[in-house]
Design an enzyme around this catalytic site. Structure first.
Site, short mmCIF file in Angstrom:
data_model
loop_
_atom_site.label_atom_id
_atom_site.label_comp_id
_atom_site.label_asym_id
_atom_site.label_seq_id
_atom_site.Cartn_x
_atom_site.Cartn_y
_atom_site.Cartn_z
N ILE A 38 53.57 -14.97 26.00
CA ILE A 38 53.52 -13.85 25.45
C ILE A 38 53.37 -13.63 23.76
O ILE A 38 52.53 -13.08 23.27
CB ILE A 38 54.78 -12.75 25.48
CG1 ILE A 38 54.99 -12.34 26.98
CG2 ILE A 38 54.43 -11.50 25.19
CD1 ILE A 38 56.47 -11.73 27.38
N TYR A 187 71.54 -14.50 30.00
CA TYR A 187 69.93 -14.48 29.30
C TYR A 187 70.10 -12.82 29.04
O TYR A 187 69.56 -12.47 27.88
CB TYR A 187 69.33 -14.67 30.01
CG TYR A 187 67.92 -14.39 30.21
CD1 TYR A 187 66.84 -14.44 28.72
CD2 TYR A 187 66.99 -12.77 30.46
CE1 TYR A 187 65.44 -13.74 28.19
CE2 TYR A 187 66.14 -12.53 30.63
CZ TYR A 187 65.22 -13.05 29.26
OH TYR A 187 64.31 -12.64 28.64
N LYS A 191 69.66 -10.92 24.86
CA LYS A 191 67.99 -10.12 24.25
C LYS A 191 69.41 -8.89 24.14
O LYS A 191 68.50 -8.01 23.42
CB LYS A 191 67.18 -10.18 26.45
CG LYS A 191 66.77 -10.95 26.67
CD LYS A 191 66.20 -11.54 25.66
CE LYS A 191 64.96 -10.69 25.20
NZ LYS A 191 64.13 -12.51 24.17
N1 LIG Z 1 58.37 -12.61 30.70
C1 LIG Z 1 58.76 -11.69 30.50
O1 LIG Z 1 58.52 -11.24 32.20
C2 LIG Z 1 59.61 -11.02 29.77
C3 LIG Z 1 60.15 -9.68 29.83
C4 LIG Z 1 61.44 -9.12 29.24
C5 LIG Z 1 61.39 -10.23 27.11
N2 LIG Z 1 60.65 -11.31 27.88
C6 LIG Z 1 60.99 -11.64 26.56
O2 LIG Z 1 59.50 -12.03 25.63
C7 LIG Z 1 59.58 -13.49 24.80
C8 LIG Z 1 58.52 -14.88 25.72
O3 LIG Z 1 58.72 -14.50 26.87
P1 LIG Z 1 57.22 -15.59 27.69
O4 LIG Z 1 57.59 -15.00 29.13
O5 LIG Z 1 56.07 -15.65 26.91
O6 LIG Z 1 58.15 -16.87 27.65
P2 LIG Z 1 57.53 -18.34 28.02
O7 LIG Z 1 56.17 -18.24 28.37
O8 LIG Z 1 58.59 -18.95 28.17
O9 LIG Z 1 57.71 -18.54 26.56
C9 LIG Z 1 58.58 -18.72 25.90
C10 LIG Z 1 58.37 -19.32 24.16
O10 LIG Z 1 59.59 -19.77 23.21
C11 LIG Z 1 59.87 -20.79 23.20
N3 LIG Z 1 61.35 -21.12 23.30
C12 LIG Z 1 61.90 -21.44 24.14
N4 LIG Z 1 62.69 -22.31 23.01
C13 LIG Z 1 62.26 -22.45 21.91
C14 LIG Z 1 63.04 -22.86 20.78
N5 LIG Z 1 64.94 -23.31 20.84
N6 LIG Z 1 63.06 -23.36 19.38
C15 LIG Z 1 61.71 -22.54 19.62
N7 LIG Z 1 61.26 -22.48 20.46
C16 LIG Z 1 61.74 -21.89 21.91
C17 LIG Z 1 58.83 -21.69 23.82
O11 LIG Z 1 58.18 -23.18 23.40
P3 LIG Z 1 58.00 -24.32 24.31
O12 LIG Z 1 56.92 -24.14 24.65
O13 LIG Z 1 58.35 -24.92 23.12
O14 LIG Z 1 58.86 -24.40 25.74
C18 LIG Z 1 57.42 -21.28 24.12
O15 LIG Z 1 56.93 -20.88 23.33
C19 LIG Z 1 61.47 -14.16 24.78
O16 LIG Z 1 61.86 -13.54 24.21
C20 LIG Z 1 61.65 -13.57 26.20
O17 LIG Z 1 62.67 -13.50 26.66
C21 LIG Z 1 60.02 -11.65 28.27
#
Ligand SMILES: NC(=O)c1ccc[n+]([C@@H]2O[C@H](COP(=O)([O-])OP(=O)(O)OC[C@H]3O[C@@H](n4cnc5c(N)ncnc54)[C@H](OP(=O)(O)O)[C@@H]3O)[C@@H](O)[C@H]2O)c1
Length: 322
Positions: A38, A187, A191
């Site tokens: 995202i 988790y 959040k």
């Molecule tokens: N996907 C969903 O359905 C969903 C639903 C509700 C909320 N969210 C929230 O939306 C946000 C993005 O989700 P997403 O689905 O895009 O997740 P994602 O594809 O797994 O991407 C997560 C991002 O966070 C980075 N990250 C993880 N640990 C880190 C650290 N220690 N320091 C700096 N960066 C770090 C990752 O970097 P690396 O590439 O280096 O690992 C990646 O860029 C999150 O906060 C998640 O909780 C997602």
């Protein structure tokens, strides 16, 4: 606290069009985790609107791929990278110094880690990994960014929550989840902690007379398999696309999941203390402001979480009036 009369009036945006964003030239935005998922699409869309975007990423190679991908889609994109590891609190001040900016219009607190299975893991600082990264890391980052945000009138802190936080409550006596570790619940609680933080931050900003606003977003449900390809770091096969087509009726791709955060950064009619999320059951669709869930209004729990977070990080985000 400013009186209603002293709050500047904002142009009313009757209909937000995710494909016709306002001109953002001159705005500077940091997106944590902007190298993937995202966060990548938040960065791509903001860069497309003309903003200067900084990807906060712990992986230089991935950040460079993301920058190349944005540059291939957005002519004259202004995108750069700073090293950022939210799981290493002592490193965050250097990350903020590396921004090399004299103003920051918004930070999108997007990065997140979600574990599905035990064992319980910890950050470099010894905090439970999800609570430590998602909440404490962003709490400390906000502390270090406060001077930059304060010098930028009308700046915004945009925090990414989750639908998953709707059905959990914090355990203030075991924030680090040392007992009865259940990763999915941990988790969801991390959040919820972020969401309570965002709202407590906005209360403190208003009390301090700051012009910075704290806005809460949640992206709905987002799957990589519904997300358009961005080679080389994300490639969706035709088979994947076809097999997941029915899921698209319920959830969405990460490109659409970026819309609430982009609106929270760019729409002046969205105000601090509000929550932006997808229109259809909070799971998919155009971004709109959603009434706060009842337990998000629990300012007593939020204040206790804030105090605990100060103790655990040795930081306190402090904003003053301009
Ligand atoms: N996907 C969903 O359905 C969903 C639903 C509700 C909320 N969210 C929230 O939306 C946000 C993005 O989700 P997403 O689905 O895009 O997740 P994602 O594809 O797994 O991407 C997560 C991002 O966070 C980075 N990250 C993880 N640990 C880190 C650290 N220690 N320091 C700096 N960066 C770090 C990752 O970097 P690396 O590439 O280096 O690992 C990646 O860029 C999150 O906060 C998640 O909780 C997602």
């Amino acid at each position: 606290m400013p009186s209603v009369a002293s709050i500047p009036s904002v142009p009313r945006v009757l209909q937000w069009d995710v494909h016709r964003l306002p001109n953002a030239v001159g705005k500077r935005v940091l997106v944590t985790g902007g190298n993937a998922g995202i966060g990548y699409f938040v960065a791509e869309q903001l860069a497309g609107a003309g903003a200067t975007v900084v990807l906060g990423s712990r992986d230089t190679g991935k950040a460079e791929e993301a920058i190349a991908s944005i540059a291939s889609r957005v002519p004259d994109a202004r995108v750069k990278h700073v090293p950022l590891d939210l799981a290493d609190l002592a490193s965050l001040k250097a990350s903020v110094d590396a921004l090399g900016l004299d103003r920051l219009d918004a930070v999108v607190l997007n990065a997140g880690v979600a574990l599905d299975h035990p064992p319980r893991r910890e950050t470099k600082d010894g905090h439970e990994l999800m609570f430590g990264t998602n909440h404490l890391g962003h709490f400390a980052l906000t502390h270090h960014l406060a001077p930059l945000l304060t010098t930028t009138p009308g700046s915004r802190v945009v925090t990414t929550g989750s639908f998953a936080a709707k059905s959990v409550r914090l355990d203030l006596d075991d924030l680090q989840n040392t007992h009865d570790y259940q990763p999915k619940r941990t988790y969801s609680r991390s959040k919820l902690a972020q969401m309570l933080f965002a709202l407590e931050l906005d209360r403190r900003l208003r009390a301090a007379g700051s012009t910075t606003e704290s806005v809460l977003v949640h992206p709905g449900g987002a799957l990589d398999s519904l997300t358009p390809s961005r080679p080389p770091f994300h490639v969706r096969t035709t088979g994947e696309r076809l097999s997941r087509l029915p899921l698209g009726l319920v959830v969405q791709g990460k490109d659409a999941a970026a819309w609430p955060a982009v609106r929270a950064v760019l729409d002046p009619s969205v105000r601090g203390g509000q929550m932006v999320s997808p229109r259809a059951f909070g799971l998919r669709g155009a971004p709109r402001t959603e009434p706060l869930w009842k337990h998000l209004a629990d300012s007593t729990t939020a204040a206790r979480l804030w105090a605990a977070s100060c103790d655990l990080t040795g930081c306190e985000p402090t904003f003053t009036a301009p």
